[in-house]
Design an enzyme around this catalytic site. Structure first.
Site, short mmCIF file in Angstrom:
data_model
loop_
_atom_site.label_atom_id
_atom_site.label_comp_id
_atom_site.label_asym_id
_atom_site.label_seq_id
_atom_site.Cartn_x
_atom_site.Cartn_y
_atom_site.Cartn_z
CE LYS A 95 123.58 -17.35 49.13
NZ LYS A 95 122.87 -18.17 48.15
CG ASP A 117 125.30 -17.39 45.71
OD1 ASP A 117 125.03 -16.19 45.81
OD2 ASP A 117 124.61 -18.29 46.24
CB ILE A 167 116.71 -20.73 56.21
CG1 ILE A 167 116.14 -21.65 55.13
CG2 ILE A 167 117.01 -21.50 57.49
CD1 ILE A 167 117.10 -22.76 54.71
CE LYS A 185 123.94 -13.65 46.82
NZ LYS A 185 122.74 -14.32 46.39
CD GLU A 228 123.47 -14.36 43.01
OE1 GLU A 228 123.96 -13.25 43.23
OE2 GLU A 228 122.47 -14.79 43.61
CB VAL A 263 123.25 -16.65 54.65
CG1 VAL A 263 123.63 -18.13 54.64
CG2 VAL A 263 124.50 -15.78 54.61
NE ARG A 273 113.82 10.08 46.12
CZ ARG A 273 112.82 10.83 45.62
NH1 ARG A 273 112.13 10.41 44.59
NH2 ARG A 273 112.54 11.99 46.15
N1 HSE Z 1 121.51 -17.22 43.44
C1 HSE Z 1 121.25 -17.48 44.83
C2 HSE Z 1 120.91 -18.95 45.00
C3 HSE Z 1 120.13 -16.61 45.30
O1 HSE Z 1 120.62 -19.60 43.99
O2 HSE Z 1 120.97 -19.45 46.11
C4 HSE Z 1 119.91 -16.63 46.78
O3 HSE Z 1 121.02 -16.11 47.48
#
Ligand code: HSE
Length: 428
Positions: A223, A219, A155, A124, A208, A151, A61
């Site tokens: 992380k 962001d 990597i 995140k 984002e 994160v 789904r």
């Molecule tokens: N918007 C995030 C960045 C995407 O530019 O790192 C990856 O988490």
């Protein structure tokens, strides 16, 4: 194609795949940049996943917000649903969450883990706000929680901290954790205009849905909270953190760095000090030839200093559908080790009072130069160098704590000089 060496290594690490592949029923929430790429990887990699891991992955789904959007050609449209309750009721072994944001991701996560399922997420914001709660839920119900892709994109830093380095005593985690801002800063150095660089980062699927989260450092902050949790055992929402982004004037930030002979980078770091763990996400002017200055475009880098193991550097693509989906896929087919239980007495998170050199720049008004000098002197901030470039005047301070700079900024801001401030790690 696998090399012979890889095949031999796999033979050592993995039990031989069972003759009949096990079917893994996967419900996927979100089919945008990352989810869509995962669908493609699963489709085109099916034979290799079966051969190497003994798993046949079956999508059962796919939850989307809107039916009408373009979807990968590899996706069977009959799997699509916009009905959250029907999605939650689906009988799946693994729920993959790639929609971002806390709502309805938290409900999806709680439901999946509460039923003893595996949850693989790229989210995140969700893990920074609710990671420990979800990990506990997974443990209680014998489910699993994996979030490698949350994160630093492609990597494997979660794996590195969770499975090995995090167990050895970490002294510092530092790096570039946002691909969009790094892409913009390096494009500005190539002479692009800010608006064009941002539009390009969005078109390439790095930013984002709301790019303000990239530009403001939110962001990267999410992380860093996750990395500090794995490195130091501090609840992500308890980390005390100073956050500043590359806004409001990324062009001036990049120009200030060039004037001082370095490169502007949005640096995230968390360090154990004698008084506790300090953390910051902020623009730093770094040497061009160092590991941060060399990190270009949407690349990320993470430097992990372990007390017994010296320094480890991990770098690679930090944003975009391909790298993020490949981390999702790795979690999906193999998972990572168990999350360590929280430390009995995790180190205390405290305010960052370390002293740094800072660059403060103001733009021209008739009194700009005098106001900058007077304000810094009044705030008790000694300056070592003052450079002028066209309309701009850039003062570099002696090492002082953030509190004094903050005080000076309030006065400068009130004088309408639109100050831009960054930490300085180059010699001027
Ligand atoms: N918007 C995030 C960045 C995407 O530019 O790192 C990856 O988490």
């Amino acid at each position: 194609m696998s090399t012979l060496l890889e095949i031999e290594n796999d033979a050592i690490r993995l039990p031989p795949p069972p003759r009949t592949p096990r079917t893994l029923r996967v419900a996927l929430a979100g089919c945008g940049t990352v989810g869509g790429e995962l669908v493609r990887l699963l489709h085109h990699g099916a034979a290799e996943i079966r051969a190497r891991h003994g798993v046949r992955v079956r999508l059962v789904r796919v939850l989307v917000a809107h039916r009408g959007r373009p979807r990968p050609a590899e996706l069977d449209p009959a799997l699509l649903t916009t009905d959250l309750d029907a999605f939650l009721a689906e009988d799946a072994d693994v729920v993959v969450e790639a929609i971002g944001g806390v709502d309805p991701a938290l409900r999806i996560a709680r439901t999946a883990l509460g039923r003893g399922r595996r949850l693989v997420t790229a989210n995140k914001a969700l893990i920074a706000a609710h990671g420990p709660e979800l990990a506990l839920l997974a443990r209680r119900h014998r489910g699993r929680l994996d979030f490698e892709s949350a994160v630093a994109g492609g990597i494997p830093v979660i794996r590195a901290l969770r499975d090995s380095l995090g167990l050895t005593g970490i002294a510092r985690v530092r790096g570039i954790l946002n691909g969009t801002t790094n892409f913009i800063l390096t494009r500005l150095d190539e002479g692009w205009r800010y608006a064009d660089a941002l539009a390009d980062a969005q078109a390439r699927g790095f930013a984002e849905a709301n790019p303000a989260r990239d530009l403001s450092g939110e962001d990267a902050t999410d992380k860093l909270r996750i990395l500090a949790w794995l490195a130091f055992g501090i609840r992500p929402d308890a980390l005390v953190l100073r956050r500043r982004g590359i806004d409001p004037d990324p062009e001036r930030l990049a120009a200030d760095a060039r004037l001082l002979g370095g490169a502007a980078r949005l640096v995230a770091e968390s360090v154990e000090t004698e008084s506790g763990v300090v953390a910051a996400v902020e623009p730093v002017i770094v040497p061009l030839a160092g590991p941060l200055g060399r990190t270009r475009g949407e690349e990320n880098v993470v430097l992990i200093e372990s007390r017994s193991n010296g320094g480890i550097t991990l770098s690679g693509p930090g944003a975009g559908g391909g790298p993020t989906a490949s981390s999702l896929l790795a979690d999906l087919v193999r998972g990572a080790g168990r999350l360590a239980r929280p430390a009995a007495e995790p180190p205390v998170p405290v305010n960052d009072t370390r002293e740094h050199r800072w660059a403060l720049s103001v733009v021209r008004t008739i009194h700009a130069a005098g106001v900058l000098d007077r304000t810094l002197a009044r705030a008790g901030v000694p300056t070592s160098t003052v450079l002028a470039d066209g309309d701009r005047r850039v003062a570099v301070t002696e090492p002082v704590g953030w509190q004094r700079i903050d005080l000076a900024l309030r006065v400068l801001g009130a004088e309408l000089l639109a100050p831009v401030v960054s930490r300085v790690e180059v010699s001027v």
